[in-house]
Motif scaffolding. Structure first.
Motif, short mmCIF file in Angstrom:
data_model
loop_
_atom_site.label_atom_id
_atom_site.label_comp_id
_atom_site.label_asym_id
_atom_site.label_seq_id
_atom_site.Cartn_x
_atom_site.Cartn_y
_atom_site.Cartn_z
N ASN A 1 2.65 3.50 -2.25
CA ASN A 1 2.71 3.74 -3.69
C ASN A 1 3.82 4.73 -4.00
O ASN A 1 3.93 5.76 -3.35
CB ASN A 1 1.39 4.33 -4.18
CG ASN A 1 0.28 3.31 -4.14
OD1 ASN A 1 0.29 2.35 -4.91
ND2 ASN A 1 -0.66 3.48 -3.24
N LYS B 1 0.82 -1.21 0.00
CA LYS B 1 0.00 0.00 0.00
C LYS B 1 0.86 1.27 0.00
O LYS B 1 0.33 2.37 0.08
CB LYS B 1 -0.94 0.01 1.21
CG LYS B 1 -2.10 -0.97 1.04
CD LYS B 1 -3.06 -0.51 -0.04
CE LYS B 1 -4.17 -1.49 -0.30
NZ LYS B 1 -5.22 -1.44 0.69
N ASN C 1 -0.84 4.63 1.26
CA ASN C 1 -2.26 4.51 0.88
C ASN C 1 -2.98 3.48 1.75
O ASN C 1 -3.60 2.56 1.23
CB ASN C 1 -2.33 4.13 -0.61
CG ASN C 1 -3.72 4.30 -1.17
OD1 ASN C 1 -4.56 4.96 -0.58
ND2 ASN C 1 -3.97 3.68 -2.31
N ILE D 1 3.41 7.62 -1.31
CA ILE D 1 2.15 7.79 -0.57
C ILE D 1 1.87 6.54 0.27
O ILE D 1 2.02 5.42 -0.22
CB ILE D 1 0.95 7.99 -1.55
CG1 ILE D 1 1.20 9.16 -2.49
CG2 ILE D 1 -0.35 8.20 -0.76
CD1 ILE D 1 0.15 9.29 -3.58
C1 LIG Z 1 -5.32 3.72 -2.84
O1 LIG Z 1 -6.08 2.55 -2.64
C2 LIG Z 1 -7.36 2.58 -3.23
C3 LIG Z 1 -8.12 1.34 -2.81
O2 LIG Z 1 -7.30 0.20 -2.81
C4 LIG Z 1 -7.18 2.69 -4.75
O3 LIG Z 1 -8.44 2.74 -5.39
C5 LIG Z 1 -6.39 3.96 -5.07
O4 LIG Z 1 -6.14 4.03 -6.45
C6 LIG Z 1 -5.08 3.96 -4.31
N1 LIG Z 1 -4.41 5.25 -4.50
C7 LIG Z 1 -3.17 5.35 -4.97
C8 LIG Z 1 -2.60 6.72 -5.02
O5 LIG Z 1 -2.54 4.37 -5.34
#
Ligand SMILES: *[C@@H]1O[C@H](CO)[C@@H](O)[C@H](O)[C@H]1NC(C)=O
Ligand SMILES: *[C@@H]1O[C@H](CO)[C@@H](O)[C@H](O)[C@H]1NC(C)=O
Length: 122
Positions: free
Chosen positions: A29, A27, A52, A50
């Motif tokens: 990113n 998570k 996330n 990030i």
């Molecule tokens: C963060 O996680 C959500 C749900 O898994 C996803 O839809 C979103 O694209 C993600 N954001 C980034 C910046 O990767």
């Protein structure tokens, strides 16, 4: 009575585990984009890291084997030690918070999260 207590307890554990499962190293990113500038003839890249997930993550480390940059990076943002880089001195990155840094090299590097400690999800 006891059964319903146990059921509640197990349900609670499942919920907590579920939340913690959502939070993982994957998570984190890392996005890299060209800034358009050149430093010492090398293209500059803006990197955004990030967290996330819904819990803070600390001790974030990125693989940065062979990483080089013509532009100095503030070591309190990213410090290099061998093949591993430490983000923000290992301090916690809050949920949905991000860290930015820029480097200059050609070609860009594939920076990947390799380690983090997920804070208490409760
Ligand atoms: C963060 O996680 C959500 C749900 O898994 C996803 O839809 C979103 O694209 C993600 N954001 C980034 C910046 O990767
Ligand atoms: C890249 O980072 C620099 C320094 O933070 C910033 O001034 C610039 O606007 C950024 N460029 C892009 C394309 O994000």
């Amino acid at each position: 009575m006891i059964n319903s207590f146990i059921a509640t307890l197990c349900f609670g554990l499942i919920v907590i585990q579920g939340l913690c499962e959502e939070c993982s190293l994957s998570k984190i990113n890392i996005g890299t984009e060209r800034s358009g500038r050149e430093i010492q003839g090398k293209p500059e890249w803006n990197v955004t890291v990030i967290n996330n997930c819904s819990c803070a993550q600390s001790q974030i480390q990125l693989s940065c084997k062979g990483f080089q940059t013509a532009e100095a990076i503030d070591p309190s943002v990213l410090s290099m030690e061998g093949d591993t880089c430490t983000l923000i001195d290992g301090n916690p990155l809050q949920p949905l918070a991000s860290v930015h840094f820029s480097y200059a090299w050609d070609p860009p590097f594939l920076l990947l999260p390799v380690h983090s400690v997920i804070a208490d999800c409760s």
